[in-house]
Write an enzyme that holds these catalytic residues in place. Structure first.
Site, mmCIF file in Angstrom:
data_model
loop_
_atom_site.group_PDB
_atom_site.id
_atom_site.type_symbol
_atom_site.label_atom_id
_atom_site.label_comp_id
_atom_site.label_asym_id
_atom_site.label_seq_id
_atom_site.Cartn_x
_atom_site.Cartn_y
_atom_site.Cartn_z
ATOM 1 N N ASP A 115 0.849 -1.177 0.000
ATOM 2 C CA ASP A 115 0.000 0.000 0.000
ATOM 3 C C ASP A 115 0.899 1.246 0.000
ATOM 4 O O ASP A 115 2.048 1.186 0.430
ATOM 5 C CB ASP A 115 -0.880 -0.045 1.251
ATOM 6 C CG ASP A 115 -1.602 1.253 1.470
ATOM 7 O OD1 ASP A 115 -2.317 1.678 0.539
ATOM 8 O OD2 ASP A 115 -1.455 1.839 2.554
ATOM 9 N N ASP B 262 -0.177 5.092 0.738
ATOM 10 C CA ASP B 262 -0.399 6.149 1.727
ATOM 11 C C ASP B 262 -0.533 5.559 3.134
ATOM 12 O O ASP B 262 -1.385 4.706 3.379
ATOM 13 C CB ASP B 262 -1.654 6.956 1.367
ATOM 14 C CG ASP B 262 -1.540 7.576 -0.028
ATOM 15 O OD1 ASP B 262 -0.406 7.802 -0.493
ATOM 16 O OD2 ASP B 262 -2.585 7.828 -0.651
ATOM 17 N N SER C 178 -8.909 7.142 -5.266
ATOM 18 C CA SER C 178 -10.243 7.609 -5.657
ATOM 19 C C SER C 178 -10.299 9.122 -5.840
ATOM 20 O O SER C 178 -11.274 9.638 -6.383
ATOM 21 C CB SER C 178 -11.276 7.173 -4.620
ATOM 22 O OG SER C 178 -11.072 7.877 -3.400
HETATM 23 MG MG LIG Z 1 -2.984 3.247 3.250
#
Ligand SMILES: [Mg+2]
Ligand SMILES: [Zn+2]
Length: 191
Positions: A12, A14, A57
């Site tokens: 991942d 962030d 998103s």
């Molecule tokens: Mg994250």
């Protein structure tokens, strides 16, 4: 033709590789954790593909464009290269069902915990998810691990510390560790 890898670590972005800053809309706002470069370099040296998998998103919501995301990833690549580390592929989902940008406002098969981004790595590198790992700061990252049959490591950086106390029903991480360098160590010990 891409290099072939049997195993991957799906990271991942962030809150896991870089500081969680909300919607990251400028490359100048990229901030690695102090251990990020070391953590990725040890995965490189272990012969694992390092594949970034990120829900973005903000593109569907019109907060920033995919060109901005590409700039962010180019900047990350430069910073990593300075420390002898490398992310082999940068995959992201630009979609969201409630988005305001028509081209990206839809349900898709690549928004984590859906498996689309992992499927891309299988096609591009020959990765076997059952021998691979997912590391992230949200339960949806662990959900992705469960979806594809990989092992899932939750980190306490980003939203992780908060998420740790609020697991959705029935989901368990294979490990919960303080940060990405601890996750890299756990992975090397569990290959
Ligand atoms: Mg994250
Ligand atoms: Zn998507």
């Amino acid at each position: 033709m891409s290099r072939r890898f049997e195993r991957a670590v799906f990271l991942d972005r962030d809150g896991t590789i870089i500081e969680e800053v909300g919607y990251l809309d400028r490359p100048e706002r990229v901030e690695f954790f102090p251990w990020t470069i070391d953590a990725i370099r040890v995965l490189n040296r272990a012969g694992l593909a390092v594949v970034l998998v990120s829900n973005q998103s903000g593109i569907a919501r019109g907060f920033f464009t995919d060109a901005v995301v590409e700039d962010v990833h180019r900047r990350m690549g430069e910073m990593l290269a300075g420390g002898g580390a490398r992310i082999d592929a940068y995959y992201y989902c630009p979609h969201h069902p409630d988005g305001s940008v028509a081209a990206f406002a839809k349900a898709c098969d690549c928004r984590k915990p859906a498996r689309g981004l992992v499927d891309r790595a299988m096609a591009e590198f020959g990765v076997d998810p059952a021998q691979s790992f997912v590391v992230g700061d949200r339960w949806l990252d662990i959900g992705l691990a469960r979806t594809v049959g990989a092992r899932g490591v939750l980190v306490r950086t980003g939203y992780g510390e908060r998420e740790e106390g609020q697991p959705p029903g029935g989901i368990k991480a294979d490990a919960i560790v303080d940060n990405l360098i601890a996750a890299s160590s756990w992975i090397l010990n569990n290959l």
